[in-house]
Design a protein around this motif. Structure first.
Motif, PDB file in Angstrom:
ATOM      1  N   GLY A 288       0.805  -1.220   0.000  1.00  0.00           N
ATOM      2  CA  GLY A 288       0.000   0.000   0.000  1.00  0.00           C
ATOM      3  C   GLY A 288       0.836   1.267   0.000  1.00  0.00           C
ATOM      4  O   GLY A 288       1.855   1.390  -0.688  1.00  0.00           O
ATOM      5  N   GLY A 289       0.394   2.243   0.819  1.00  0.00           N
ATOM      6  CA  GLY A 289       1.073   3.536   0.872  1.00  0.00           C
ATOM      7  C   GLY A 289       2.482   3.462   1.407  1.00  0.00           C
ATOM      8  O   GLY A 289       3.310   4.337   1.120  1.00  0.00           O
ATOM      9  N   LEU A 290       2.794   2.415   2.178  1.00  0.00           N
ATOM     10  CA  LEU A 290       4.138   2.274   2.734  1.00  0.00           C
ATOM     11  C   LEU A 290       5.181   2.083   1.634  1.00  0.00           C
ATOM     12  O   LEU A 290       6.348   2.407   1.832  1.00  0.00           O
ATOM     13  CB  LEU A 290       4.181   1.092   3.711  1.00  0.00           C
ATOM     14  CG  LEU A 290       5.492   0.890   4.489  1.00  0.00           C
ATOM     15  CD1 LEU A 290       5.837   2.123   5.309  1.00  0.00           C
ATOM     16  CD2 LEU A 290       5.400  -0.341   5.392  1.00  0.00           C
ATOM     17  N   ILE A 291       4.759   1.588   0.477  1.00  0.00           N
ATOM     18  CA  ILE A 291       5.696   1.433  -0.650  1.00  0.00           C
ATOM     19  C   ILE A 291       6.260   2.795  -1.036  1.00  0.00           C
ATOM     20  O   ILE A 291       7.467   2.945  -1.258  1.00  0.00           O
ATOM     21  CB  ILE A 291       4.991   0.780  -1.856  1.00  0.00           C
ATOM     22  CG1 ILE A 291       4.598  -0.664  -1.538  1.00  0.00           C
ATOM     23  CG2 ILE A 291       5.891   0.827  -3.090  1.00  0.00           C
ATOM     24  CD1 ILE A 291       3.819  -1.338  -2.645  1.00  0.00           C
ATOM     25  N   TYR A 292       5.404   3.811  -1.083  1.00  0.00           N
ATOM     26  CA  TYR A 292       5.854   5.151  -1.474  1.00  0.00           C
ATOM     27  C   TYR A 292       6.759   5.762  -0.413  1.00  0.00           C
ATOM     28  O   TYR A 292       7.759   6.409  -0.728  1.00  0.00           O
ATOM     29  CB  TYR A 292       4.640   6.052  -1.732  1.00  0.00           C
ATOM     30  CG  TYR A 292       3.886   5.675  -2.989  1.00  0.00           C
ATOM     31  CD1 TYR A 292       4.251   6.208  -4.216  1.00  0.00           C
ATOM     32  CD2 TYR A 292       2.829   4.771  -2.944  1.00  0.00           C
ATOM     33  CE1 TYR A 292       3.572   5.859  -5.383  1.00  0.00           C
ATOM     34  CE2 TYR A 292       2.146   4.409  -4.101  1.00  0.00           C
ATOM     35  CZ  TYR A 292       2.527   4.960  -5.323  1.00  0.00           C
ATOM     36  OH  TYR A 292       1.870   4.607  -6.464  1.00  0.00           O
ATOM     37  N   ILE A 293       6.416   5.555   0.860  1.00  0.00           N
ATOM     38  CA  ILE A 293       7.261   6.079   1.939  1.00  0.00           C
ATOM     39  C   ILE A 293       8.629   5.402   1.905  1.00  0.00           C
ATOM     40  O   ILE A 293       9.670   6.064   2.033  1.00  0.00           O
ATOM     41  CB  ILE A 293       6.581   5.851   3.305  1.00  0.00           C
ATOM     42  CG1 ILE A 293       5.274   6.655   3.385  1.00  0.00           C
ATOM     43  CG2 ILE A 293       7.520   6.234   4.452  1.00  0.00           C
ATOM     44  CD1 ILE A 293       4.449   6.365   4.624  1.00  0.00           C
ATOM     45  N   SER A 294       8.639   4.099   1.715  1.00  0.00           N
ATOM     46  CA  SER A 294       9.894   3.352   1.644  1.00  0.00           C
ATOM     47  C   SER A 294      10.735   3.817   0.469  1.00  0.00           C
ATOM     48  O   SER A 294      11.963   3.950   0.566  1.00  0.00           O
ATOM     49  CB  SER A 294       9.606   1.856   1.512  1.00  0.00           C
ATOM     50  OG  SER A 294       8.786   1.393   2.552  1.00  0.00           O
TER      51      SER A 294
END
Length: 405
Positions: A288-294
């Motif tokens: 999810g959104g954690l992919i973009y943060i990572s």
């Protein structure tokens, strides 16, 4: 430097680097299309990628050795010719073998840009080397942004992979025009001879940095080149993700001067290794959104790797000259060329293992991507140890100082 339009030549170098970066981004975006059209495995796609990365170090080694004799102008026009040839051969490729050959020519062109432009810029801006090299290398991530958005838009419009390759002929023509009829710094302005450059290479520090360059380049480019295959089945849009992360890299490199002054090149490399490790580790399990943060953490980590490695050699080992800088870039790309088929193999093996566990389709692809990212995490972890040791060694030797450029 009389009668030399430094601004125009610098702009030509930047546009040439944009073409170089677009070849990486657009190739990353069309791997799926190539796989379908020609029935290629990820391992075979890895060899196609490898030829592009292999052409790069061949060009930098030749260009570095001959720079003092040929000068930057001939190397930059060689890059222009090979870009045109490589792109045309790719457009008309009818199978695996021609894709290999055309990729090599594109890689050779990219390496010629690196071999010609890096020493050219340090000659034109002798008192501002690392800062100007970072501003030049803004356009590698900047070009990837352009290439990724272009590939995403053209794919969305159902345009062929051949059309996506052809679009790169436009910036190629632009940098050829910018160079045409311009005076360049002469080769006799180089401060050391090729024989002196070669002697200066025989240094434990240079060999150490060469090894580190193979790791920094693979951590950065090995990940970016496979973003479409690694993250293509997740909720994230791989090309937009690539554009976002490389856009951050471009901004970071543009404002690199104050950071280099505040820390010093080795400190920058150490912090970069830590952030890259964290970013890749997070990506290996993110959803999810954690992919973009990572991905943002990863981008902040790899931002300064390439230009700071080149700048380090220029500042701390200046007698290696253009040859030293070219060999650094060549070592990085050669390493990526060797690791590309391995990365493709990791994806194939990860997918096969997932399928044996009862998964299929997108689920198997996601698992394969996570396994691959976990393996890639080991590269920056090793760099933390290397740059940490280098930092304390140079500080103890009183050789670490704030960069003057």
């Amino acid at each position: 430097m009389n009668n030399i339009n430094q601004s125009r030549i610098f702009t030509a170098c930047c546009v040439a680097l944009i073409v170089t970066a677009m070849t990486f981004a657009i190739r990353a975006g069309i791997l799926g299309q190539l796989s379908q059209e020609f029935g290629l495995t990820d391992t075979q796609l890895g060899w196609i990628n490898a030829m592009a990365f292999l052409g790069f170090p061949v060009a930098t080694m030749v260009g570095g050795l001959l720079y003092n004799m040929l000068g930057a102008k001939k190397l930059m026009f060689l890059a222009f010719g090979c870009h045109v040839l490589g792109l045309l051969l790719t457009i008309f490729a009818d199978g695996y073998l021609l894709l290999l050959l055309s990729s090599f020519f594109v890689g050779f062109a990219n390496g010629s840009v690196e071999a010609g432009a890096n020493p050219l810029i340090t000659e034109m801006y002798k008192n501002n080397k690392t800062t100007m090299l970072n501003k030049f290398h803004v356009w590698f991530p900047g070009g990837i942004v352009i290439g990724a958005l272009t590939a995403n838009a053209m794919t969305g419009l159902a345009m062929s992979w051949q059309a996506q390759i052809a679009i790169m002929l436009i910036p190629t023509a632009i940098y050829g025009w910018l160079m045409f009829g311009q005076a360049f710094p002469k080769a006799d302005e180089v401060l050391t001879s090729t024989s002196e450059n070669i002697k200066a290479l025989v240094s434990p520090l240079f060999f150490f940095m060469i090894i580190c360059m193979t790791l920094t380049a693979t951590a950065e480019l090995g990940t970016q080149q496979w973003v479409g295959r690694i993250l293509g089945s997740t909720e994230a849009n791989p090309m937009l993700l690539l554009a976002m992360t490389t856009g951050l890299m471009a901004v970071g490199r543009f404002f690199a001067g104050p950071l280099i002054h505040a820390i010093n090149p080795v400190g920058v490399l150490l912090v970069s290794s830590v952030l890259t490790s964290i970013g890749l580790y997070m990506l290996s399990f993110a959803t999810g959104g954690l992919i973009y943060i990572s991905a943002i953490v990863f981008a902040l980590g790899v931002t300064y790797f390439w230009p700071t490695m080149i700048g380090f050699i220029s500042e701390y080992l200046p007698k290696t000259g253009a040859l030293g800088m070219s060999l650094m870039g060549g070592a990085g790309m050669f390493a990526v060329s060797m690791w590309n088929p391995v990365i493709g193999g990791w994806i194939d093996a990860g997918r096969a293992a997932a399928e044996k566990s009862g998964l299929s389709g997108a689920e198997a692809d996601i698992i394969a991507g996570q396994v691959t990212l976990a393996n890639l995490t080991f590269f920056p972890i090793i760099l933390i140890v290397c740059f940490g040791a280098l930092y304390f060694y140079m500080k103890k030797s009183s050789n670490v100082s704030t960069a003057t450029a």
